[in-house]
Design a protein around this motif. Sequence first.
Motif, short mmCIF file in Angstrom:
data_model
loop_
_atom_site.label_atom_id
_atom_site.label_comp_id
_atom_site.label_asym_id
_atom_site.label_seq_id
_atom_site.Cartn_x
_atom_site.Cartn_y
_atom_site.Cartn_z
N UNK A 93 0.87 -1.18 0.00
CA UNK A 93 0.00 0.00 0.00
C UNK A 93 0.91 1.23 0.00
N UNK A 94 0.70 2.13 -0.95
CA UNK A 94 1.47 3.37 -0.99
C UNK A 94 0.53 4.53 -1.25
N UNK A 95 0.89 5.68 -0.70
CA UNK A 95 0.16 6.91 -0.98
C UNK A 95 0.56 7.39 -2.37
N UNK A 96 -0.35 7.96 -3.13
CA UNK A 96 0.04 8.53 -4.43
C UNK A 96 1.18 9.52 -4.23
N UNK A 97 2.18 9.44 -5.08
CA UNK A 97 3.34 10.32 -4.98
C UNK A 97 4.51 9.67 -4.25
N UNK A 98 4.25 8.58 -3.50
CA UNK A 98 5.34 7.86 -2.86
C UNK A 98 6.03 6.98 -3.89
N UNK A 99 7.06 6.30 -3.48
CA UNK A 99 7.78 5.41 -4.39
C UNK A 99 6.84 4.32 -4.87
N UNK A 100 6.85 4.10 -6.17
CA UNK A 100 6.02 3.08 -6.80
C UNK A 100 6.49 1.70 -6.38
N UNK A 101 5.60 0.89 -5.78
CA UNK A 101 5.96 -0.43 -5.29
C UNK A 101 6.30 -1.39 -6.42
N UNK A 102 5.86 -1.11 -7.63
CA UNK A 102 6.13 -2.02 -8.75
C UNK A 102 7.48 -1.69 -9.39
N UNK A 103 7.70 -0.42 -9.71
CA UNK A 103 8.92 -0.08 -10.44
C UNK A 103 10.04 0.44 -9.55
N UNK A 104 9.69 0.91 -8.35
CA UNK A 104 10.69 1.50 -7.48
C UNK A 104 10.96 2.96 -7.79
#
Length: 108
Positions: A93-104
């Motif tokens: 779970x990530x907030x929009x604007x945080x590091x993308x969990x898929x691509x990094x």
Amino acid sequence: MEFKVSEEAGRKLIEEMRLEKGDRIKIFTKIYGGIPTVFPSYYLGIMLDNDETAGVEEVIDGVSFYLMPTDMWLIDDYDLHVVLVDGEVEYKFTKPGEVDAVSGASKK
């Protein structure tokens, strides 16, 4: 917000659960025990289910991974990415604007 399943994570679940094309995997909320979330006391469960009512879904190799409309609140304020990390499926779970969990990569 978004729900994404990486191809690597989807294929790992397909292999582990011995899934076939046309199978549908429901990712749902539950109160006691399971995959931790960012919401206190709420966990995720996954199960083979053929409910046709998906709020959002991703298809990997002919297998659908989906959230029910009643569980769409999970992604009201967060992105939920199902990814493979060190050979294990993780639910990020990530907030929009945080590091993308898929691509990094940063989403900013």
